[in-house]
Design a protein around this motif. Structure first.
Motif, short mmCIF file in Angstrom:
data_model
loop_
_atom_site.label_atom_id
_atom_site.label_comp_id
_atom_site.label_asym_id
_atom_site.label_seq_id
_atom_site.Cartn_x
_atom_site.Cartn_y
_atom_site.Cartn_z
N ASN A 188 0.86 -1.18 0.00
CA ASN A 188 0.00 0.00 0.00
C ASN A 188 0.90 1.24 0.00
OD1 ASN A 188 -2.58 -1.36 0.22
ND2 ASN A 188 -1.97 -1.88 2.32
N HIS A 192 -0.81 6.21 -4.12
CA HIS A 192 -1.96 5.61 -4.82
C HIS A 192 -2.77 4.86 -3.77
CE1 HIS A 192 -4.30 4.21 -8.18
NE2 HIS A 192 -4.14 2.95 -7.80
N ARG A 193 -3.77 5.53 -3.24
CA ARG A 193 -4.52 4.98 -2.11
C ARG A 193 -5.69 4.09 -2.51
NH1 ARG A 193 -3.67 8.60 2.58
NH2 ARG A 193 -2.10 10.13 1.99
N ASN A 194 -6.06 4.09 -3.79
CA ASN A 194 -7.25 3.35 -4.22
C ASN A 194 -7.07 1.84 -4.14
OD1 ASN A 194 -8.34 5.83 -4.78
ND2 ASN A 194 -7.93 5.74 -6.97
N HIS A 195 -5.93 1.36 -4.58
CA HIS A 195 -5.66 -0.09 -4.61
C HIS A 195 -4.21 -0.34 -4.23
CE1 HIS A 195 -8.59 0.85 -7.91
NE2 HIS A 195 -9.31 -0.02 -7.20
N CYS A 225 -0.83 -0.94 -10.97
CA CYS A 225 -2.23 -1.11 -10.58
C CYS A 225 -3.02 -1.33 -11.85
CB CYS A 225 -2.73 0.12 -9.82
SG CYS A 225 -4.50 0.03 -9.42
N CYS A 228 -6.39 0.76 -12.43
CA CYS A 228 -6.17 2.19 -12.73
C CYS A 228 -5.20 2.40 -13.88
CB CYS A 228 -5.63 2.91 -11.49
SG CYS A 228 -6.76 2.86 -10.09
N ARG A 259 -0.34 13.00 -2.36
CA ARG A 259 -1.74 13.09 -2.77
C ARG A 259 -1.84 12.88 -4.26
NH1 ARG A 259 -5.72 15.41 0.44
NH2 ARG A 259 -5.33 14.79 2.60
N TYR A 274 0.20 12.53 -8.59
CA TYR A 274 0.48 11.55 -7.55
C TYR A 274 1.45 12.09 -6.51
CZ TYR A 274 -2.25 8.30 -10.23
OH TYR A 274 -3.29 7.71 -10.88
#
Length: 664
Positions: A188, A192-195, A225, A228, A259, A274
């Motif tokens: 993690n 990239h916090r989504n996946h 990812c 994405c 972020r 990113y």
């Protein structure tokens, strides 16, 4: 030794379990029929001794492999790659082969058997399967290893030198650092916090979402990812976890701001996404790569040092176009600028080619761009040097603007007619344009690929590398390859924004543009172009003199850009009497109404000054030589023995004469 199934071979196979049995059974060095590598035990051999051998691991390789580094499709074992020539490049080691291959038809992923199984064990954290492969410490391998190996061998995971870190022995056939074998399969990441990011094979070129740099290898490991459709370099993932970065070119620390939002980098002016680094003190946000932008560089595109600046005042600059690409540079963001003149660069342009610039570490170190003026003896009220000493002449030079008194004279630096302000010698026939006087003694140019600097020289007859003309004008000579570039080409190939005579708009030099020259109609690479209209000019035609003399006309001929005479019979050259194209430039005498081709007026020796003396003709003769053109008598060349029918170098003190083309 025991019998086994034949794995598609026509004869029964025997299993050889140790190396001694294999050596006893072999008559010569043999390769595995599936992977093509040198065979070693344990392996299978043909019971009929037909020369068929098969590694045990290759024989037992599954026909379908669900590889963790390629989770969406299975890899199928195929005898031949499904390409017309049967040849493929492995997406792990990048080596070509035509043997068995693990292939994914959806993604066009190809892996050698050994690479697929080796990386499968790495992905499954099955490192005990690799215990038989010795680990080599970087200090030991670099001290005792082959020098060539240190430079050539790369890790297939990260593509850094294999000997840089502890690594598996190259004897195993899979170059891999120990640290790359222990990379986490999933992680993690704050950028990239989504996946989760998953370790994968690199299949095609991509731009890393952290450093914004394109992937140059097309192979090896990446973190990606799939939902994405993004990928990042494995080294960027670990480096970006550093919360703070200290940059010696910036007075404050940069802090990671993980972020996933787009931003404009304050260091280079390019968009980022990113991961960004921020300096709260200066209120700046930059790419990861831009935390280490060099503060001062010396570029081949400009004579002076270039300084990196985050923000500039627009009023400091007359022209805001980048010297290299000619697009506008925003002063709201970072750029490179010259503190001595009106020149500015995009950061991406200035740093694009690593061979085109050098980083200046010591700001106080004396700059190499030293003027060729050795001493100024007088000044006028405008701050111009009125009398000076110059490295290319033994006498003092005096400033003048009396062009009309020297109509038939040319500048000894560029061999173009005297115009505007110039310097002249009161003791001999020597003239220099003001711009030619102010040339630097040494120079780097963007179109010469040697790393060595070019040095200003004179009193030599040479062939110019850029235009191909024979010349004895001032030149810049490479200290390494001895190539010479004449002064007109140096000036004409110096990029920037300029006003050109007879054209109402500013023109810019585009070094990659290809097109037709308005002066001669020929196609060239590298042109001076106008953004406002269809005007393009080759550097050779850029240097054409506005006026010129020719023996066929008693008056001064003027360079003319278009023939408005519609009468076709007038479209002839009055020198060669051949037809000329009225759309291309020519020389014209308004008094006599005569016109001529540019080449007919200037001739093939346009940059040679007849009668000029070469004081030190190195390796040719012990006396000074004079540049002459023989017309009435033809003495034999002292080198080759053939008559000197045209251009030659002659000694007035003895009977020595040589062709210009004859080597010393």
């Amino acid at each position: 030794m025991e019998e086994s199934n034949n794995y598609g071979h026509q004869h029964p196979l025997l299993l050889i379990v140790n190396q001694d049995q294999l050596i006893h059974n072999q008559s010569d060095v043999t390769d595995c029929s599936r992977c093509g590598e040198k065979v070693s035990a344990p392996c299978f051999c043909c019971a009929e001794n037909c020369g068929f051998y098969l590694h045990k691991v290759c024989a037992e390789a599954p026909l379908e492999l669900n590889h963790p580094f390629h989770p969406h499709h299975p890899l199928l074992l195929m005898q031949n790659a499904p390409y017309s020539d049967g040849v493929y490049a492995c997406n792990f080691c990048d080596k070509k082969d035509d043997k068995f291959v693990y292939h994914c038809s959806c993604c066009e992923l190809d892996l050698h058997i050994k690479c697929a199984l080796f990386t499968f064990n790495v992905a499954e954290n099955n490192l005990k399967e690799l215990e038989h492969v010795a680990l080599q410490h970087p200090l030991i391998s670099t001290e005792n290893g082959d020098e060539k190996f240190k430079d050539a061998a790369k890790c297939f995971g990260c593509w850094e030198p294999l000997a840089k870190y502890t690594h598996f022995s190259p004897d195993c056939g899979s170059n891999l650092h120990e640290k790359c074998a222990k990379l986490p399969f999933k992680l993690n990441h704050g950028c990239h916090r989504n996946h989760p990011l998953v370790l994968q094979f690199s299949i095609q070129q991509f731009s890393c979402k952290i450093c914004e740099e394109p992937d140059e290898n097309f192979t090896g490991f990446v973190y990606g990812c799939s939902p994405c459709k993004l990928a990042v370099h494995i080294e960027c993932v670990s480096a970006s976890l550093d919360l703070g970065v200290e940059d010696k070119n910036h007075e404050h620390h940069f802090t990671l701001f993980p972020r996933g939002s787009s931003f404009i980098c304050d260091a280079c002016g390019e968009e980022g996404s990113y991961a960004s680094y921020i300096c709260c003190t200066c209120n700046t946000m930059v790419h990861k790569k831009c935390t280490s932008v060099p503060r001062i560089i010396k570029s081949k595109w400009h004579d002076h040092r270039l300084f990196h600046k985050y923000f500039l005042r627009i009023e400091d600059f007359r022209v805001l176009n980048c010297i290299m690409c000619n697009d506008e540079v925003s002063t709201d963001h970072g750029n490179y600028y010259c503190s001595k003149c009106d020149v500015i660069f995009h950061v991406k342009c200035a740093l694009k080619d690593k061979d085109s610039y050098e980083i200046v570490e010591n700001e106080d170190e004396e700059s190499a761009d030293v003027s060729s003026i050795t001493k100024v003896l007088g000044w006028n009220d405008a701050g111009e040097a009125t009398v000076l000493e110059h490295i290319m002449h033994i006498h003092h030079l005096t400033l003048s603007d009396r062009v009309s008194e020297y109509v038939n004279k040319c500048c000894d630096g560029c061999l173009l007619p005297i115009s505007n302000s110039f310097y002249y010698c009161t003791q001999c026939d020597f003239f220099l344009h003001k711009v030619c006087v102010e040339l630097p003694k040494v120079k780097h140019v963007w179109y010469h690929h040697c790393q060595s600097q070019l040095v200003l020289t004179s009193n030599e007859v040479f062939w110019c590398e850029a235009c191909g003309f024979l010349s004895n004008a001032f030149s810049y000579k490479c200290e390494d390859c001895k190539v010479r570039i004449c002064l007109p080409c140096i000036i004409a190939l110096t990029p920037g924004s300029r006003k050109y005579r007879g054209h109402k708009h500013s023109i810019f030099f585009y070094h990659k543009n290809k097109g037709g020259c308005v002066a001669c109609g020929r196609d060239f690479n590298g042109l001076w172009c106008c953004k406002e209209c269809n005007f393009s000019l080759d550097h050779k035609c850029y240097s054409l003199p506005i006026t010129s003399h020719h023996k066929s006309d008693e008056h001064l001929l003027s360079l003319t850009y278009h023939d408005d005479n519609s009468y076709s019979e007038s479209h002839f050259c009055d020198i060669c009497e051949e037809r000329r194209d009225p759309n291309f430039w020519f020389y014209h005498c308004a008094i006599c109404d005569t016109s001529a081709h540019v080449n007919c007026v200037l001739g093939k020796y346009r940059y040679l000054k007849l009668g000029s003396i070469i004081e030190e003709p190195k390796g040719m003769h012990e006396h000074p030589l004079t540049v002459v053109k023989k017309i009435y008598y033809y003495p034999n060349c002292s080198n080759c023995g053939k008559p000197c029918l045209d251009l030659a170098l002659e000694c007035t003190g003895c009977n020595f004469i040589v062709h210009v083309r004859c080597p010393p």
